[in-house]
Design a protein around this motif. Structure first.
Motif, PDB file in Angstrom:
ATOM      1  N   VAL A  19       1.188  -1.419   0.287  1.00 33.97           N
ATOM      2  CA  VAL A  19      -0.338  -0.039   0.225  1.00 33.97           C
ATOM      3  C   VAL A  19       0.847   1.106   0.357  1.00 33.97           C
ATOM      4  O   VAL A  19       1.837   1.144   0.753  1.00 33.97           O
ATOM      5  CB  VAL A  19      -0.511   0.252   1.082  1.00 33.97           C
ATOM      6  N   ASN A  20       0.711   1.740  -0.392  1.00 34.64           N
ATOM      7  CA  ASN A  20       1.501   3.666  -0.905  1.00 34.64           C
ATOM      8  C   ASN A  20       1.296   4.589   0.616  1.00 34.64           C
ATOM      9  O   ASN A  20       0.495   4.626   1.320  1.00 34.64           O
ATOM     10  CB  ASN A  20       0.623   4.388  -1.937  1.00 34.64           C
ATOM     11  N   SER A  21       2.830   4.221   0.646  1.00 37.84           N
ATOM     12  CA  SER A  21       3.285   5.150   2.451  1.00 37.84           C
ATOM     13  C   SER A  21       2.232   4.565   3.046  1.00 37.84           C
ATOM     14  O   SER A  21       2.232   4.303   4.410  1.00 37.84           O
ATOM     15  CB  SER A  21       2.985   6.074   2.644  1.00 37.84           C
ATOM     16  N   GLY A  22       2.346   2.847   3.240  1.00 36.45           N
ATOM     17  CA  GLY A  22       1.353   1.998   4.355  1.00 36.45           C
ATOM     18  C   GLY A  22       2.272   1.718   5.643  1.00 36.45           C
ATOM     19  O   GLY A  22       1.416   1.362   6.641  1.00 36.45           O
ATOM     20  N   TYR A 118       2.519  -8.670  -4.558  1.00 34.62           N
ATOM     21  CA  TYR A 118       2.281  -7.416  -5.506  1.00 34.62           C
ATOM     22  C   TYR A 118       3.972  -7.091  -5.910  1.00 34.62           C
ATOM     23  O   TYR A 118       3.254  -6.824  -7.735  1.00 34.62           O
ATOM     24  CB  TYR A 118       2.930  -6.313  -4.547  1.00 34.62           C
ATOM     25  N   GLN A 132       9.193  -4.079  -7.309  1.00 39.56           N
ATOM     26  CA  GLN A 132       9.358  -3.165  -6.259  1.00 39.56           C
ATOM     27  C   GLN A 132       8.128  -2.613  -5.806  1.00 39.56           C
ATOM     28  O   GLN A 132       6.496  -3.093  -6.057  1.00 39.56           O
ATOM     29  CB  GLN A 132       9.554  -1.330  -7.239  1.00 39.56           C
ATOM     30  N   ALA A 134       4.800  -0.764  -3.213  1.00 45.49           N
ATOM     31  CA  ALA A 134       3.856   0.757  -4.114  1.00 45.49           C
ATOM     32  C   ALA A 134       4.769   1.965  -3.414  1.00 45.49           C
ATOM     33  O   ALA A 134       4.727   2.735  -4.377  1.00 45.49           O
ATOM     34  CB  ALA A 134       2.967   0.527  -2.886  1.00 45.49           C
ATOM     35  N   THR A 135       5.320   2.054  -2.620  1.00 45.51           N
ATOM     36  CA  THR A 135       6.009   3.927  -2.333  1.00 45.51           C
ATOM     37  C   THR A 135       7.620   3.725  -2.529  1.00 45.51           C
ATOM     38  O   THR A 135       8.358   4.510  -1.894  1.00 45.51           O
ATOM     39  CB  THR A 135       5.763   3.408  -0.971  1.00 45.51           C
ATOM     40  N   SER A 136       8.876   2.784  -2.949  1.00 48.62           N
ATOM     41  CA  SER A 136      10.009   2.539  -3.092  1.00 48.62           C
ATOM     42  C   SER A 136      10.562   1.979  -3.967  1.00 48.62           C
ATOM     43  O   SER A 136       9.965   0.915  -4.866  1.00 48.62           O
ATOM     44  CB  SER A 136      10.246   1.682  -1.404  1.00 48.62           C
ATOM     45  N   ASN A 137      12.071   2.055  -4.694  1.00 52.51           N
ATOM     46  CA  ASN A 137      12.826   1.414  -5.016  1.00 52.51           C
ATOM     47  C   ASN A 137      12.360  -0.187  -5.062  1.00 52.51           C
ATOM     48  O   ASN A 137      12.216  -0.472  -4.118  1.00 52.51           O
ATOM     49  CB  ASN A 137      14.167   2.220  -5.672  1.00 52.51           C
ATOM     50  N   TYR A 141      13.031  -1.484  -1.242  1.00 52.98           N
ATOM     51  CA  TYR A 141      11.591  -3.133  -1.537  1.00 52.98           C
ATOM     52  C   TYR A 141      12.215  -4.322  -1.182  1.00 52.98           C
ATOM     53  O   TYR A 141      11.829  -4.717   0.238  1.00 52.98           O
ATOM     54  CB  TYR A 141      10.839  -3.528  -2.772  1.00 52.98           C
TER      55      TYR A 141
END
Length: 403
Positions: A19-22, A118, A132, A134-137, A141
């Motif tokens: 999740v983005n910035s989960g 994911y 990768q 949702a929020t990192s390279n 990840y």
């Protein structure tokens, strides 16, 4: 409040990768909830060890922030050390209202499985595009995926004491394997170095507590996992190892800096060279980037390397920007908690040992991650260090109190 802290601890890990910035959600709610301590005033009964952990978190924040102010670094740079300061009220909240262990272990497994799922949706064998989160390279990840998998494996001793021990053991093993798979398909080589080291530490830990046969079992598992990861069809491990060898040869023979390995070696050499003139306090982020522009104009480094804002190593990046004082603060942040967790793993009650082992391996992973990448210059990197650290410490202390 116990229910709130438990749910937040679960969400912190469960949403970390998929999740983005989960990873920020659970941490943010815990931080906001810590404000309740001001009027509830629960009895914390802090010990010397608690104060030591709080001190090292505050010292890291103060030393880095003072250094950034001294060098006039951009305001966004203060965001990273601020995370260690914010972890302190969260620690106090969790000591007062410790989360239920079931939420912690379940969150780790769910987070690792969700992150691997994911990444698998993005994975194409023999492709240059690396999966990768949702929020990192791919690098970060892969490191966090490996971290979640290793921490999940630490819960097996806890699972054996539960009513549904087979179900819990299966979930934790699934989380461990998912975390390793996510790391493997990410192609992030730095995270792979952590796996054998952590498994050896785990083997020694279990050998002391359960007998030497656990050492043989864990070492056998280690070699089986490494062998399987290498020989599996379309193995990213095999491909990435071959790439390292090829890129090292290109750099050695032709000075090729267009490759990942070549660029890393140049960045490390550049940082080592620059730090000689600013040994104690470093040169700050601004000074580091300005000096790289000068070196680019003089033809000493390539444009490919000058664009990077860090040295691709936590230790060298801190040394060149913050000097020896910054390196000492970084080492204290990693080593002091490691020692505190290690003491409990050897002398603490049985219920506290899985959390102590997880804390040891958390610090160990970050010490290894920092060799080849700058984890602590990103939000996901610093948060996934200091918040699991205080969560594990609070649950360890709770197990000691109830033993």
């Amino acid at each position: 409040m116990l229910g709130l802290t438990s749910v937040c601890v679960f969400l912190f890990s469960a949403l970390a990768l998929a999740v983005n910035s989960g990873y920020s959600l659970g941490a943010l709610v815990l931080l906001l909830a810590s404000g309740s301590l001001l009027w509830k005033l629960p009895s914390l009964a802090l010990q010397r060890r608690d104060y030591l952990l709080i001190t090292v978190l505050l010292a890291y924040f103060l030393i880095f922030t003072t250094n950034m102010l001294y060098h006039g670094d951009p305001a966004r740079e203060f965001d990273m050390p601020l995370r260690s300061l914010l972890a302190v009220p969260v620690l106090l909240l969790l000591l007062a209202y410790p989360p239920r262990p079931t939420f912690w272990w379940a969150g780790l497994s769910v987070g690792a499985i969700a992150g691997a799922a994911y990444a698998l949706m993005q994975f194409v064998p023999d492709s240059l595009i690396r999966p990768q989160a949702a929020t990192s390279n791919p690098i970060h990840y892969g490191n966090v995926s490996m971290l979640l998998g290793i921490l999940a494996l630490c819960g097996l001793d806890w699972a054996r004491t539960q009513a549904y021990r087979y179900a819990w053991s299966s979930l934790l093993l699934a989380g461990c394997l998912a975390g390793i798979v996510g790391s493997v398909i990410s192609g992030s080589r730095g995270g792979w170095l952590a796996l054998p080291v952590c498994l050896i530490i785990m083997a020694v830990h279990h050998a002391k507590n359960h007998g030497r046969r656990h050492l043989a079992i864990t070492l056998s598992l280690l070699f089986a996992l490494l062998g399987l990861a290498y020989v599996m069809p379309h193995s990213p491990v095999q491909q990435r190892v071959a790439t390292v060898i090829s890129e090292l040869e290109k750099y050695k023979n032709d000075g090729d800096v267009t490759t990942s390995v070549g660029q890393r070696l140049v960045m490390w050499d550049t940082a080592t060279e620059l730090v000689k003139e600013h040994l104690w306090l470093g040169m700050g982020r601004t000074g580091y980037l300005q000096q790289k522009k000068v070196m680019l104009a003089e033809g000493k480094i390539s444009k490919l390397v000058s664009d990077y804002t860090n040295a691709h190593s936590d230790y060298l990046d801190v040394l060149v920007k913050r000097g020896i004082t910054g390196v000492l603060a970084l080492l204290a942040l990693l080593l002091l908690p490691l020692v505190l967790f290690a003491r409990t793993s050897h002398r603490g009650p049985a219920g506290a040992r899985p959390f102590a082992l997880a804390g040891m391996l958390l610090c160990t992973c970050y010490m290894i991650f920092g060799l080849t990448t700058s984890s602590l210059t990103l939000n996901i990197g610093i948060i996934m260090l200091v918040f699991p650290m205080v969560i594990l410490w609070a649950m360890l202390r709770q197990q000691e109190r109830t033993a």
